[in-house]
Design a protein around this motif. Sequence first.
Motif, mmCIF file in Angstrom:
data_model
loop_
_atom_site.group_PDB
_atom_site.id
_atom_site.type_symbol
_atom_site.label_atom_id
_atom_site.label_comp_id
_atom_site.label_asym_id
_atom_site.label_seq_id
_atom_site.Cartn_x
_atom_site.Cartn_y
_atom_site.Cartn_z
ATOM 1 N N GLY A 89 8.617 -4.516 -3.324
ATOM 2 C CA GLY A 89 9.011 -4.020 -2.012
ATOM 3 C C GLY A 89 10.395 -3.405 -2.000
ATOM 4 O O GLY A 89 10.956 -3.177 -0.924
ATOM 5 N N VAL A 90 10.981 -3.113 -3.174
ATOM 6 C CA VAL A 90 12.359 -2.619 -3.289
ATOM 7 C C VAL A 90 12.344 -1.160 -3.739
ATOM 8 O O VAL A 90 11.630 -0.795 -4.687
ATOM 9 C CB VAL A 90 13.166 -3.471 -4.279
ATOM 10 C CG1 VAL A 90 14.585 -2.914 -4.441
ATOM 11 C CG2 VAL A 90 13.220 -4.920 -3.806
ATOM 12 N N PHE A 91 13.145 -0.316 -3.041
ATOM 13 C CA PHE A 91 13.363 1.066 -3.461
ATOM 14 C C PHE A 91 14.660 1.120 -4.253
ATOM 15 O O PHE A 91 15.713 0.686 -3.779
ATOM 16 C CB PHE A 91 13.456 2.004 -2.254
ATOM 17 C CG PHE A 91 13.934 3.385 -2.605
ATOM 18 C CD1 PHE A 91 13.072 4.302 -3.195
ATOM 19 C CD2 PHE A 91 15.243 3.768 -2.372
ATOM 20 C CE1 PHE A 91 13.511 5.582 -3.529
ATOM 21 C CE2 PHE A 91 15.683 5.044 -2.706
ATOM 22 C CZ PHE A 91 14.811 5.955 -3.294
ATOM 23 N N THR A 92 14.593 1.658 -5.493
ATOM 24 C CA THR A 92 15.766 1.831 -6.351
ATOM 25 C C THR A 92 16.046 3.319 -6.495
ATOM 26 O O THR A 92 15.178 4.073 -6.971
ATOM 27 C CB THR A 92 15.529 1.196 -7.731
ATOM 28 O OG1 THR A 92 15.206 -0.187 -7.552
ATOM 29 C CG2 THR A 92 16.779 1.294 -8.585
ATOM 30 N N SER A 93 17.225 3.739 -6.075
ATOM 31 C CA SER A 93 17.552 5.166 -6.057
ATOM 32 C C SER A 93 17.626 5.719 -7.476
ATOM 33 O O SER A 93 18.406 5.238 -8.288
ATOM 34 C CB SER A 93 18.888 5.387 -5.341
ATOM 35 O OG SER A 93 19.235 6.757 -5.384
ATOM 36 N N PRO A 94 16.823 6.779 -7.772
ATOM 37 C CA PRO A 94 16.882 7.367 -9.115
ATOM 38 C C PRO A 94 18.045 8.328 -9.282
ATOM 39 O O PRO A 94 18.267 8.825 -10.378
ATOM 40 C CB PRO A 94 15.540 8.092 -9.228
ATOM 41 C CG PRO A 94 15.183 8.433 -7.835
ATOM 42 C CD PRO A 94 15.736 7.355 -6.962
ATOM 43 N N SER A 123 0.858 -1.194 0.000
ATOM 44 C CA SER A 123 0.000 0.000 0.000
ATOM 45 C C SER A 123 0.891 1.241 0.000
ATOM 46 O O SER A 123 1.555 1.544 0.990
ATOM 47 C CB SER A 123 -0.924 -0.010 1.222
ATOM 48 O OG SER A 123 -1.707 1.156 1.265
ATOM 49 N N VAL A 124 0.907 1.986 -1.134
ATOM 50 C CA VAL A 124 1.765 3.157 -1.284
ATOM 51 C C VAL A 124 1.008 4.406 -0.822
ATOM 52 O O VAL A 124 -0.085 4.705 -1.335
ATOM 53 C CB VAL A 124 2.224 3.317 -2.741
ATOM 54 C CG1 VAL A 124 3.053 4.592 -2.906
ATOM 55 C CG2 VAL A 124 3.030 2.106 -3.170
ATOM 56 N N ILE A 125 1.566 5.091 0.150
ATOM 57 C CA ILE A 125 0.991 6.349 0.638
ATOM 58 C C ILE A 125 1.601 7.531 -0.106
ATOM 59 O O ILE A 125 0.914 8.492 -0.455
ATOM 60 C CB ILE A 125 1.214 6.473 2.159
ATOM 61 C CG1 ILE A 125 0.515 5.297 2.874
ATOM 62 C CG2 ILE A 125 0.693 7.810 2.684
ATOM 63 C CD1 ILE A 125 0.843 5.188 4.335
ATOM 64 N N LEU A 126 2.904 7.482 -0.346
ATOM 65 C CA LEU A 126 3.611 8.544 -1.060
ATOM 66 C C LEU A 126 4.751 7.902 -1.837
ATOM 67 O O LEU A 126 5.416 6.991 -1.332
ATOM 68 C CB LEU A 126 4.170 9.581 -0.067
ATOM 69 C CG LEU A 126 4.951 10.746 -0.670
ATOM 70 C CD1 LEU A 126 4.009 11.674 -1.421
ATOM 71 C CD2 LEU A 126 5.687 11.515 0.415
ATOM 72 N N ASN A 127 4.979 8.368 -3.080
ATOM 73 C CA ASN A 127 6.061 7.811 -3.886
ATOM 74 C C ASN A 127 6.568 8.880 -4.849
ATOM 75 O O ASN A 127 6.389 8.781 -6.065
ATOM 76 C CB ASN A 127 5.582 6.572 -4.646
ATOM 77 C CG ASN A 127 6.740 5.764 -5.211
ATOM 78 O OD1 ASN A 127 7.905 6.043 -4.930
ATOM 79 N ND2 ASN A 127 6.421 4.772 -6.035
ATOM 80 N N VAL A 128 7.218 9.923 -4.292
ATOM 81 C CA VAL A 128 7.769 11.008 -5.093
ATOM 82 C C VAL A 128 9.050 10.516 -5.757
ATOM 83 O O VAL A 128 9.966 10.041 -5.088
ATOM 84 C CB VAL A 128 8.051 12.253 -4.222
ATOM 85 C CG1 VAL A 128 8.670 13.369 -5.071
ATOM 86 C CG2 VAL A 128 6.775 12.738 -3.555
ATOM 87 N N GLY A 129 9.132 10.647 -7.051
ATOM 88 C CA GLY A 129 10.283 10.173 -7.803
ATOM 89 C C GLY A 129 10.127 8.741 -8.278
ATOM 90 O O GLY A 129 10.976 8.235 -9.011
ATOM 91 N N ASN A 130 9.052 8.063 -7.837
ATOM 92 C CA ASN A 130 8.749 6.695 -8.275
ATOM 93 C C ASN A 130 9.921 5.729 -8.074
ATOM 94 O O ASN A 130 10.177 4.847 -8.890
ATOM 95 C CB ASN A 130 8.325 6.680 -9.748
ATOM 96 C CG ASN A 130 7.024 7.410 -9.981
ATOM 97 O OD1 ASN A 130 6.090 7.280 -9.186
ATOM 98 N ND2 ASN A 130 6.962 8.208 -11.044
ATOM 99 N N GLY A 131 10.644 5.927 -6.958
ATOM 100 C CA GLY A 131 11.758 5.022 -6.673
ATOM 101 C C GLY A 131 11.323 3.711 -6.038
ATOM 102 O O GLY A 131 12.014 2.702 -6.148
ATOM 103 N N TYR A 132 10.136 3.706 -5.358
ATOM 104 C CA TYR A 132 9.677 2.498 -4.655
ATOM 105 C C TYR A 132 8.754 1.686 -5.558
ATOM 106 O O TYR A 132 7.851 2.230 -6.197
ATOM 107 C CB TYR A 132 8.941 2.871 -3.373
ATOM 108 C CG TYR A 132 8.410 1.662 -2.633
ATOM 109 C CD1 TYR A 132 9.260 0.822 -1.928
ATOM 110 C CD2 TYR A 132 7.058 1.341 -2.670
ATOM 111 C CE1 TYR A 132 8.782 -0.296 -1.270
ATOM 112 C CE2 TYR A 132 6.571 0.234 -2.014
ATOM 113 C CZ TYR A 132 7.443 -0.594 -1.320
ATOM 114 O OH TYR A 132 6.960 -1.696 -0.673
ATOM 115 N N ASN A 133 8.983 0.353 -5.570
ATOM 116 C CA ASN A 133 8.166 -0.560 -6.368
ATOM 117 C C ASN A 133 7.304 -1.394 -5.426
ATOM 118 O O ASN A 133 7.811 -2.275 -4.720
ATOM 119 C CB ASN A 133 9.065 -1.483 -7.199
ATOM 120 C CG ASN A 133 8.270 -2.348 -8.170
ATOM 121 O OD1 ASN A 133 7.061 -2.497 -8.039
ATOM 122 N ND2 ASN A 133 8.949 -2.920 -9.147
ATOM 123 N N PRO A 134 5.975 -1.153 -5.389
ATOM 124 C CA PRO A 134 5.108 -1.888 -4.447
ATOM 125 C C PRO A 134 4.939 -3.364 -4.806
ATOM 126 O O PRO A 134 4.459 -4.139 -3.996
ATOM 127 C CB PRO A 134 3.780 -1.129 -4.554
ATOM 128 C CG PRO A 134 3.793 -0.506 -5.907
ATOM 129 C CD PRO A 134 5.211 -0.162 -6.187
#
Length: 377
Positions: free
Chosen positions: A288-293, A274-285
């Motif tokens: 579950g992995v955040f990839t640094s842009p 459940s994504v509440i905020l994802n500025v820059g779209n770095g997090y993949n729901p």
Amino acid sequence: MREIILVGLVFIAGVKSAAVSILTDEVSQNSTHPNLNEISAKNVDVFRQLLNQETIIRMNLVKNVHTLMKDMLTFKEKLADAEEKISRITSSTDQEISDLNKQVEFLKVENAAMKNKTIVDEKEIIMLKEKLENASNTLTDVKVEVRYLSITVFGMNNDLKEIDERFQELENSTKEIETELSVTVRNNAATISQMETRHLTLIDGLRNTTSSLQSDIDEYETNQLKISATVSSLELFRINQTLSKCDPKQKVAFTAGVTATSTTWNSGTLIFNSVILNVGNGYNPSTGVFTSPMTGTFVFYVTAVEYSKQDLYVDIVLNSVSKVRTIGESNAGYQTGTNMVVLNLQKGDSVWVRHYSGKGYFTDSVPITTFTGLLVG
């Protein structure tokens, strides 16, 4: 066999031609030869006798040849029978030899097994000998101890006599004490009844106190969940405040949570779907992995609530390397584990939350178990 028969026929033909050559001097003579008239009467008689002898010899030779032929045929038949018998004997012998070879192989296998068993038996015999030696030593020690015990028993007999005498004295004293106790029990019966009443009153009080404590514990757990949610909200507020001060082109931040409790999760990546905020779209729901842009300094924060007194340990991981760990102990239900880490990331680095120990987690439709990250510089 055929060679033997041919040799016999050649021998017979040779004998026959030799006889002819001896009587006729190798010249075919005829009784009507023209020179016979010149031979004297004496020579005629001799010649007749020779002819008669030659005829007799030839007849005997013919008989002998016929007899020899019969013998040869009989010998050939017997030889054929002998060859058949030899063939049968040979085939039977081959079968027996094959059976004997099989038996020999079987005996070799049994012999090898017997050798192995013999080796094992020898080892067991050696062990038994060692055990017997140990048992002998033990038996010797036991004999010594028995002797000491015998001496001790003799001493104990005297002690027992003294104990019997003292026991008699104690019996007499016990009777007197029983009499006194019976009187005391009668006097204390009323007191015991009062104590039982007080005991029942104390039990009721303890039950009420236990119920009150259980209510307090439940209220404490509820308050703890509320505090955890409040901390998450404050952290989200702080993140939003930080983002408001950042360059809009450089904003990277996310907050995600799980909205369904699991009682069995015990390995791999914890996926906050459940994504509440994802500025820059770095997090993949989905993963579950955040990839640094981009390259920069990031802050990551995780809140994990253990499920109903089940331990829960999770790690914040950078490129498969654990950086910090949360802990939710099982000494009380729904313990909250939190932790935060500041990391310098290169573009393309990955950060996620990974299981370390325990199982299950608790959350709600409004997420309690959450994962947050943001760029701070």
